[in-house]
Design an enzyme around this catalytic site. Structure first.
Site, short mmCIF file in Angstrom:
data_model
loop_
_atom_site.label_atom_id
_atom_site.label_comp_id
_atom_site.label_asym_id
_atom_site.label_seq_id
_atom_site.Cartn_x
_atom_site.Cartn_y
_atom_site.Cartn_z
N LYS A 75 0.84 -1.21 0.00
CA LYS A 75 0.00 0.00 0.00
C LYS A 75 0.88 1.26 0.00
CE LYS A 75 -2.06 -0.96 3.96
NZ LYS A 75 -1.54 -2.27 4.32
N ARG A 152 -9.58 1.17 8.86
CA ARG A 152 -9.23 -0.22 9.11
C ARG A 152 -10.31 -0.94 9.90
NH1 ARG A 152 -3.30 0.29 8.97
NH2 ARG A 152 -2.31 -1.74 9.18
N ARG A 186 11.23 -6.56 4.56
CA ARG A 186 11.19 -5.09 4.48
C ARG A 186 12.35 -4.46 5.27
NH1 ARG A 186 5.45 -2.73 5.04
NH2 ARG A 186 5.37 -3.91 6.99
N ARG A 230 11.31 -2.82 10.99
CA ARG A 230 10.27 -2.40 11.93
C ARG A 230 10.13 -3.44 13.02
NH1 ARG A 230 5.04 -0.77 8.38
NH2 ARG A 230 4.03 -2.00 10.01
N ARG A 241 -0.96 -9.59 12.71
CA ARG A 241 -1.50 -8.46 11.93
C ARG A 241 -2.38 -8.98 10.79
NH1 ARG A 241 4.06 -6.02 10.82
NH2 ARG A 241 3.09 -4.96 9.08
N1 LIG Z 1 -6.40 2.89 10.94
C1 LIG Z 1 -5.78 2.29 11.97
N2 LIG Z 1 -6.49 1.83 13.02
C2 LIG Z 1 -5.89 1.24 14.06
N3 LIG Z 1 -4.57 1.04 14.15
C3 LIG Z 1 -3.79 1.48 13.12
C4 LIG Z 1 -4.36 2.12 11.99
N4 LIG Z 1 -3.36 2.45 11.13
C5 LIG Z 1 -2.23 2.03 11.70
N5 LIG Z 1 -2.47 1.45 12.90
C6 LIG Z 1 -1.48 0.86 13.84
O1 LIG Z 1 -0.17 1.04 13.28
C7 LIG Z 1 0.41 -0.24 12.96
C8 LIG Z 1 1.22 -0.13 11.71
O2 LIG Z 1 0.38 0.24 10.65
P1 LIG Z 1 0.85 0.08 9.13
O3 LIG Z 1 2.19 0.69 8.94
O4 LIG Z 1 -0.26 0.58 8.28
O5 LIG Z 1 1.05 -1.48 9.02
P2 LIG Z 1 0.68 -2.65 8.02
O6 LIG Z 1 1.99 -2.98 7.38
O7 LIG Z 1 0.23 -3.73 8.97
O8 LIG Z 1 -0.38 -2.26 7.02
C9 LIG Z 1 -0.76 -1.20 12.88
O9 LIG Z 1 -0.40 -2.54 13.13
C10 LIG Z 1 -1.68 -0.64 13.99
O10 LIG Z 1 -1.19 -0.99 15.27
#
Ligand SMILES: Nc1ncnc2c1ncn2[C@@H]1O[C@H](COP(=O)(O)OP(=O)(O)O)[C@@H](O)[C@H]1O
Length: 294
Positions: A75, A152, A186, A230, A241
């Site tokens: 994404k 989300r 990553r 990360r 996740r």
């Molecule tokens: N819209 C959201 N609602 C709740 N938690 C979020 C949201 N966006 C990000 N997070 C938190 O930040 C973390 C990292 O998000 P992100 O970088 O988008 O990871 P991913 O690679 O899982 O898509 C998520 O695992 C969650 O803990």
């Protein structure tokens, strides 16, 4: 570098127009009765109904798109490329969470614990971080965005739908076997923030499903000494996740599918194969289509 938007609907705007105070709309739509007492967050309590004039007509603003997809699907990669191409901000709630987590703010340790377990941060905290980011953007004249990682949950989607008319939701899809490998491979440059990947993915086609090859995305020499992983990109946490995505975020796909806003996009491979196809699917004509994929 020129970009031509061919499809008048729903992808119609490239110029920056007047400012919509979306940040305050989002905060307003958020009833204080929903506040989680465990957090020390103060979501603004001015939650009167959103006044219709705040819902700017799409023709008077820049595009407002959402990117959905499992962890590791890419994404961030594609949203950020489109953001550069269209000149609109790429807002990743994961980045907002990590910024807060790395700050000395009061939420930092609470966020670290949640994120490092692969859990979702509460809707309250996310809305507050996003509102702040939108507010800062509005002050600079931003009127559009590509949201990545938000919404989300169904509740987040309802709140967003209540305050703006999202033009398009791109649902990026990749075979499950590739997702874990992509997260584990990553690497991020701690200096410039660049995203790279050491994973070499080569999944054979079977049962009518096409195979998929994704070459590693190596970091340039100057970034190599600064590469970090990360903390939530470990096997155990990525699996959690993915589980949470299926439970909490998969229904968001239906939410937008039912509203006719969802564009499904199966990634055919790495960036060189996927980027031109994504532009095609979005009806975007880009003269550097081929070189941009390198
Ligand atoms: N819209 C959201 N609602 C709740 N938690 C979020 C949201 N966006 C990000 N997070 C938190 O930040 C973390 C990292 O998000 P992100 O970088 O988008 O990871 P991913 O690679 O899982 O898509 C998520 O695992 C969650 O803990």
């Amino acid at each position: 570098m020129a970009v031509l938007l061919r499809n008048p609907k729903p992808i119609t705007r490239t110029t920056t127009c007047s400012i919509k105070p979306l940040s305050s709309c989002i905060s307003r739509s958020f009833s204080s009765t929903t506040l989680n007492s465990e957090t020390d967050l103060k979501v603004p309590s001015f939650f009167s109904c959103i006044s219709p004039p705040l819902r700017q007509e799409p023709k008077d603003r820049n595009v407002q798109w959402v990117f959905l997809g499992c962890p590791g699907v890419g994404k961030g990669t594609y949203a950020s490329r489109l953001s550069n191409l269209l000149g609109i901000p790429h807002i990743a709630t994961g980045d907002l969470v990590r910024e807060e987590l790395n700050s000395s703010g009061t939420l930092s340790s609470q966020l670290k614990e949640i994120v490092n377990q692969g859990k979702l941060v509460s809707d309250e905290i996310i809305i507050s971080l996003l509102s702040k980011r939108l507010e800062a953007g509005e002050a600079k004249g931003e009127s559009g965005f590509i949201l990545d990682g938000f919404p989300r949950t169904i509740r987040q989607a309802e709140i967003l739908e209540g305050v703006t008319d999202i033009d398009l939701v791109v649902n990026l899809k990749l075979r499950e076997e590739a997702l874990l490998a992509k997260c584990l491979g990553r690497r991020i440059c701690s200096q410039c923030g660049g995203n790279y990947n050491i994973a070499s993915i080569d999944i054979k086609g079977e049962n009518g499903k096409p195979g998929i090859y994704m070459a590693p995305l190596p970091a340039p020499p100057q970034c190599v000494p600064n590469l970090i992983q990360r903390a939530d990109d470990t096997k155990e946490v990525v699996k959690e996740r993915l589980r949470i995505y299926n439970e909490m975020s998969r229904p968001v796909e239906d939410f937008y599918r039912n509203r006719g806003k969802l564009l499904e996009f199966d990634l055919p491979g790495g960036i060189p194969e996927s980027w031109p196809k994504l532009l095609e699917a979005l009806n975007l004509d880009h003269e550097d289509k081929c070189t941009a994929a390198a």
